[in-house]
Enzyme design. Sequence first.
Site, PDB file in Angstrom:
ATOM      1  N   SER A  65      27.974 -41.471   7.855  1.00 55.44           N
ATOM      2  CA  SER A  65      28.768 -41.196   7.066  1.00 55.44           C
ATOM      3  C   SER A  65      30.286 -40.085   7.013  1.00 55.44           C
ATOM      4  CB  SER A  65      28.385 -40.709   6.138  1.00 55.44           C
ATOM      5  OG  SER A  65      27.448 -39.995   5.722  1.00 55.44           O
ATOM      6  N   ASP A 214      29.102 -33.006  -2.912  1.00 47.97           N
ATOM      7  CA  ASP A 214      27.515 -33.174  -2.608  1.00 47.97           C
ATOM      8  C   ASP A 214      27.399 -32.202  -1.621  1.00 47.97           C
ATOM      9  OD1 ASP A 214      29.239 -33.841  -0.253  1.00 47.97           O
ATOM     10  OD2 ASP A 214      28.222 -36.202  -0.453  1.00 47.97           O
ATOM     11  N   HIS A 217      29.551 -34.427   2.105  1.00 49.45           N
ATOM     12  CA  HIS A 217      30.759 -34.632   2.885  1.00 49.45           C
ATOM     13  C   HIS A 217      31.557 -34.575   2.521  1.00 49.45           C
ATOM     14  CE1 HIS A 217      27.283 -37.871   2.546  1.00 49.45           C
ATOM     15  NE2 HIS A 217      27.791 -37.569   3.842  1.00 49.45           N
TER      16      HIS A 217
END
Length: 238
Positions: A65, A214, A217
């Site tokens: 990601s 979060d 990221h």
Amino acid sequence: MKSVVSPFLLKYKLPGVLFMLVATFFAACSNSPGQKESASATGTLQDTAIRSQKKIKNILFFGNSLTAGLGLERQDLAFPGIIQQRIDSLELPYRVINGGLSGETSAGGNERIDWLLNEEIAVFVLELGANDGLRGIPTDETQKNLQSIINKVKKKYPDCQLVLAGMMVPPSMGGTYVQAFRTIFPALAKENNMAFIPFLLDGVAGETALNQQDGIHPTAEGHQILADNVWKILAPML
């Protein structure tokens, strides 16, 4: 090319030798701009031909990601896209392929890499392992999978330049595991003669303002720093 004779020479009857000297002078003056223009045009065409002959080479960013740019408005805001912008600004003959997949583990990457190698690549940037670490997957298994990915790339494209992005896991994973995980990446880089980015998230990890809600990221601003970390290693190779 025909010489242009000035009306001045026709009006005044000059001796033969003098006439020829003066005529030559006028012809030279009238021809010079055209000759320069022609040479300039020829040079431009040659430059264009040389540029067109440059083969565009592929750089494959293969990761999870972080590479994919999870949570960003556009994928080109992720660090591979920023790298492409820098390449374009320098007119370098490279095209970035973003092979990031959110949630990817080293095992998943080992299964997925083959079809991405169908397109010839000149530079391979490997960014995997973080999800293994967060899941507590045994480090020897992660290292084995990453080595398998590297082997496949080297076998398919022996002349491909290799780059490995180092990763770390949070202290909450336990001191023993944290240390074992950290050593995976420099060991792989050394064994495979890979250019090495010590820690992809250097300057971003733990910085609230540079990470999304979060806390994992990076934001678009955070990805700019990731791009800097990568560019320091990648730029000399290009």
